[in-house]
Scaffold this active site. Sequence first.
Site, PDB file in Angstrom:
ATOM      1  N   THR A  54       0.823  -1.205   0.000  1.00  0.00           N
ATOM      2  CA  THR A  54       0.000   0.000   0.000  1.00  0.00           C
ATOM      3  C   THR A  54       0.850   1.245   0.000  1.00  0.00           C
ATOM      4  OG1 THR A  54      -1.723  -1.145   1.164  1.00  0.00           O
ATOM      5  CG2 THR A  54      -1.795   1.220   1.249  1.00  0.00           C
ATOM      6  N   THR A  90     -13.180   8.353  12.042  1.00  0.00           N
ATOM      7  CA  THR A  90     -13.894   9.314  12.877  1.00  0.00           C
ATOM      8  C   THR A  90     -12.994  10.210  13.685  1.00  0.00           C
ATOM      9  OG1 THR A  90     -14.074   7.632  14.609  1.00  0.00           O
ATOM     10  CG2 THR A  90     -15.911   7.840  13.067  1.00  0.00           C
TER      11      THR A  90
END
Length: 415
Positions: free
Chosen positions: A198, A415
């Site tokens: 990644t 969040t």
Amino acid sequence: MKIRKIAGGFTAAKGFKAASCEAAIKYQNRRDMALLFTDVPCAVAGTFTSNRVKAAPVLWDMGIVKSGRPARAVVVNTGIANAGTGAEGMRLCSETAKHTAEILGISADEVLVGSTGVIGPNVPLDRITAGVTVMAKNLSDSAEAGTLASKAIMTTDTVNKEYAVEFDLPAASGEGTVTVRLGGMSKGSGMIHPNMCTMLGYLATDCAIDPSLLQKALSNVIKDTFNMITVDGDTSTNDTLLLFSSSLAGNKPITTEDESYELFCSALYSVCHDLSVLMASDGEGATHLLEIRVFNADTKENARTLARSVAGSSLVKAMIYGKDANCGRVLCALGYAGPAFDPANIVITMTGKSGSVCFYKDGCVQLFDEEKALAILSEHDVHFDCDMNMGNEEATAWGCDLTYDYVKINGDYRT
């Protein structure tokens, strides 16, 4: 030395510029967009995620790279990945390319895009276009501009990642040599696993080289660099590595796999290797860099598989974090990797600046000095050497320890 490390990153080679800005894509009060630009149309090579779920920017860039068309610019945002966004995600790529092309006076099919961050939300197009407008005015070939761009593409990274080298090749004039440069930048800290791990990575060289050889060099080099690092076993939807060539160095063009090509590949390996190690060392929550060297294996691919298995083991990672020399976990990870070997013939040693400890040979776990083992495990870099005693092939994988902070970072990432 033939290959010399130099300061800088993406802007180190001739013909490359960068800019960055605060676009408030997700983050506040930090740079979160980068614009990379080339003075001339460039050949571009690329490798991309093996995840079947590919983000819109990956699909967009794959189309340009596979077309063989030259490229001039890359627009990168961080915070939102533009993945899992369907047709709207592709529309965003198209509109970004059109706006960038208009601002820079180039063609939209010369503009690549890159995104990293949370999967799902749509990237706000108005902030992207506003960011491009600002950055186009501030493009610079300075080292500082390249460094700021490398910082702008960070997500959970704690440090920016850039590296550059130079080397000499025969001059196109036929007299003497010219200096060729190759540099780049990357980001990556979590969701890192081989094939192709990644990351976002952007490399640039002023070497004149046939586009097909540029792609071949990149595809080969990643096998022992970016494809050999792991942080957490997750392969992202957005992995993209692009390599641009401006051909402005003035070297005799590389058209065959000769000595010049081999030197270019060595330089490319040097840059990709060091960026890979920086990424592994900066794994989310990491406190240690883990290096696994498997040697005297029967085949190259088996050596890679064995090394990646140990580097990717959650139990090995936890052992390193806890500084607990429960090294049977390394033996176990070799055993379930897949390739066949005789456990009675292998030797496993842990090494560091404090010395070395052999903890397995002749088919048995060995008695070892626990204090020396603790000293090695207390170092930032921890190395395991695995002698398979089967052949002449070797490979090295890099990873990091698994810490409480990794869970904290990813427990509330969105969040």
